[in-house]
Design an enzyme around this catalytic site. Structure first.
Site, mmCIF file in Angstrom:
data_model
loop_
_atom_site.group_PDB
_atom_site.id
_atom_site.type_symbol
_atom_site.label_atom_id
_atom_site.label_comp_id
_atom_site.label_asym_id
_atom_site.label_seq_id
_atom_site.Cartn_x
_atom_site.Cartn_y
_atom_site.Cartn_z
ATOM 1 N N LYS A 180 0.802 -1.225 0.000
ATOM 2 C CA LYS A 180 0.000 0.000 0.000
ATOM 3 C C LYS A 180 0.835 1.276 0.000
ATOM 4 O O LYS A 180 0.445 2.273 -0.617
ATOM 5 C CB LYS A 180 -0.944 0.021 1.207
ATOM 6 C CG LYS A 180 -2.118 -0.944 1.117
ATOM 7 C CD LYS A 180 -3.040 -0.737 2.299
ATOM 8 C CE LYS A 180 -4.287 -1.588 2.199
ATOM 9 N NZ LYS A 180 -5.227 -1.312 3.302
ATOM 10 N N ASP B 184 -10.334 2.843 2.029
ATOM 11 C CA ASP B 184 -10.563 2.265 3.362
ATOM 12 C C ASP B 184 -11.371 3.217 4.243
ATOM 13 O O ASP B 184 -12.333 2.807 4.905
ATOM 14 C CB ASP B 184 -9.233 1.945 4.048
ATOM 15 C CG ASP B 184 -8.555 0.717 3.470
ATOM 16 O OD1 ASP B 184 -9.261 -0.167 2.956
ATOM 17 O OD2 ASP B 184 -7.315 0.637 3.538
#
Length: 290
Positions: free
Chosen positions: A72, A108
């Site tokens: 990420k 997210d």
């Protein structure tokens, strides 16, 4: 059965490990339900292979892809552009291929805030208490501020390696959004109890309480939960963590991280296809598979 054609658009997940992911189930089911000619696959890509993988996907003109740990943060240097949330957080979990330009997003936080709204909670102008400072915590912190949370208490260990990053994020978000941030040591229970008394929502964004150690809890057993408080835990295995069990006994509204999981995927789906994921059907489908 998934039908592959000469025009099938490729999407997928990069990370390691990825074999456990439910993303292929939710995305491929949604593609088929809406009659979209896409497919979603998982690729086990470790950090050292990330550059080559991204270059290959760009060359193949894929529609987009997701990233999970450990990729990420490292993917940022291989992208052309970042969304506001991804730039602030410094992490990307969704990449969009827009006419050959790879644009990084972080869904997210969006996924979490949509799960909050699903519970009937309006957080604009309200106070929130957040436990943790890792990747999930920073995503939630950034999106909550962008969505109008007015005051945020963040609790972590003062010795945490994430402290300086969280302080920098809070400073940047304060300038960009006007949200007021206070960062505290999580061992200061008196301050923590004061923070939750003035909060609408308490969020555990750590892994404490996750299987295979479901008996653990980020807060002490005798913690004083105000009954008016809502409590969220980003963990969904076990379905009800010890934290949520204690909060429920105190009369609090509680919910786990399953909604966050689904809605972060739904936002990636929207970015790639321009369509809304059929959430009701996806929920029913996944329940039959687990």
């Amino acid at each position: 059965m998934i039908h592959i054609t000469g025009e099938t658009g490729l999407t997928g997940l990069l990370g390691s490990p990825v074999a456990h992911s439910i993303s292929p189930l939710m995305h491929n089911y949604s593609f088929q339900s809406l009659g979209l000619d896409y497919v979603y696959l998982c690729f086990d890509v470790k950090e050292q292979g990330l550059k080559d993988a991204v270059q290959g996907l760009r060359a193949l003109n894929v529609k987009g892809f997701n990233l999970t740990m450990p990729d990420k943060n490292k993917v940022l240097e291989h992208l052309d552009e970042l969304s506001c949330a991804a730039r602030l957080i410094g992490a990307v979990n969704t990449v969009e291929n827009r006419d050959g330009r790879l644009i990084g997003h972080n869904t997210d936080g969006i996924g979490f805030m949509r799960s909050v709204a699903e519970q009937g909670l309006e957080m604009k102008g309200k106070t929130m208490t957040l436990l943790g400072a890792g990747g999930a915590a920073t995503a939630i912190c950034a999106q909550a501020a962008l969505d109008g949370v007015a005051h945020m208490h963040i609790f972590l260990r003062s010795t945490s390696s994430h402290l300086s990053r969280m302080e920098a994020l809070a400073e940047n978000l304060s300038v960009e959004t006007g949200c007021k941030f206070q960062i505290h040591d999580i061992r200061d229970l008196q301050t923590l109890e004061h923070a939750v008394r003035e909060s609408t929502l308490l969020v555990n964004a750590t892994s404490v309480g996750m299987a295979p150690r479901p008996d653990t809890c980020i807060l002490p057993e005798d913690f004083a939960f105000p009954a008016a408080l809502s409590v969220a835990d980003i963990i969904y295995n076990p379905w009800e963590t010890r934290l949520l069990s204690l909060a429920k006994k105190a009369g609090c509204k509680t919910f786990n991280g399953y909604g966050m999981l689904l809605y972060q995927g739904a936002e990636a789906f929207r970015i790639w296809t321009g369509r809304e994921m059929p959430m009701k059907q996806v929920r029913e489908y996944l329940q039959t598979d687990f």
